[in-house]
Design a protein around this motif. Structure first.
Motif: not given
Length: 277
Positions: A42-43, A80-84, A116-124, A263-268
């Motif tokens: 999902f993004e 502000p980037a979109i997260a996946y 979910t995976n453990k998401l790690s992202r820059n928060a500024g 929250a849109h996404g793709v799946g398999i």
């Protein structure tokens, strides 16, 4: 603590409904149609995209705001980037027996667990930048930077309908929901200081890790419409499903705007359908 307890109760209620759902269906002459394992990506917009907006996401916002308000800064960086976010599923589908109603011959209930995976992202970051011009031009920087880490665990359920279009291909559409709880939510923080001399480059750089900031363990829901295609890859027993989804996401920490709820996404999926005699 109150918000965390409330979110935990919501998760328990969601799981209770989820677990009770299977015996109720079984009592009404339903059988397991298939078992599946899937990945959906999902993004969506993340919340708390820079240090000035982190407080609502923290377990102890007061202490954080005290530190922020007592640090003199003249530079602010955000992300502000979109997260996946990768969502992993272990599901089963339940359908009506051959003697059941026409509705249950064409529809099935999909249900299971999601993590979910453990998401790690820059928060500024915030920085105090000062320039010295005598005797040399030197840029001195001191500041704090933040990395958010978050992971969810929950359950999902929904209804599917399939439309056969060829011998080995069928289309799928449905309406599904999921609820999950942030089992990991922290902000890693570090203090950075440096000095850059014009014509000479970096003359000083230092980073010091500070104790993590505890984030809220909040409850998050999603509702989405999957539209996909299933392809028979082995004797009507194993199928590959490809899908795309449009949907909404919400939580107590997310702003109530359309852009923040998309929250849109793709799946398999790999689907195993037992042979029925």
């Amino acid at each position: 603590m109150t918000n965390t307890y409330s979110a935990f109760l919501k998760l328990l209620l969601f799981f209770a409904f989820h677990l009770l759902f299977i015996p109720i269906i079984h009592a009404q002459q339903k059988i397991i149609k298939n078992y599946s394992a899937g990945l959906r990506i999902f993004e969506y917009n993340m919340i708390g995209n820079n240090p000035t907006t982190l407080a609502p996401q923290l377990k102890d916002p007061v202490s954080y705001l005290y530190t922020l308000n007592n640090f003199s800064y003249n530079s602010l960086h955000g992300n502000p980037a979109i997260a996946y976010m990768k969502n992993f599923y272990l599901n089963l589908e339940i359908r009506g027996r051959d003697s059941a109603s026409r509705f249950w011959k064409n529809h099935s209930i999909q249900t299971g667990i999601v993590f979910t995976n453990k998401l790690s992202r820059n928060a500024g970051a915030i920085e105090d930048i000062q320039w010295d011009f005598i005797p040399d031009t030197i840029k001195r920087t001191r500041g704090y930077s933040y990395i958010e880490q978050i992971q969810f665990l929950g359950a999902n359920t929904g209804i599917n309908r399939r439309f056969k279009v060829a011998k080995n291909i069928q289309l799928l559409a449905g309406l599904q929901v999921q609820g999950s709880f942030a089992i990991i939510h922290t902000y890693k923080q570090q203090m950075d200081s440096s000095a850059f001399k014009l014509g000479a480059g970096w003359i000083y750089q230092k980073s010091t890790s500070l104790p993590d900031l505890a984030g809220k363990r909040y409850f998050q829901w999603q509702a989405y419409i999957p539209i996909g295609m299933e392809v028979n890859v082995y004797k009507q027993v194993f199928f590959i499903r490809l899908e795309a989804m449009i949907g909404l996401i919400g939580s107590s920490t997310r702003e109530n705007t359309i852009s923040n709820k998309e929250a849109h996404g793709v799946g398999i999926w790999l689907v195993y359908q037992p042979v029925r005699k």
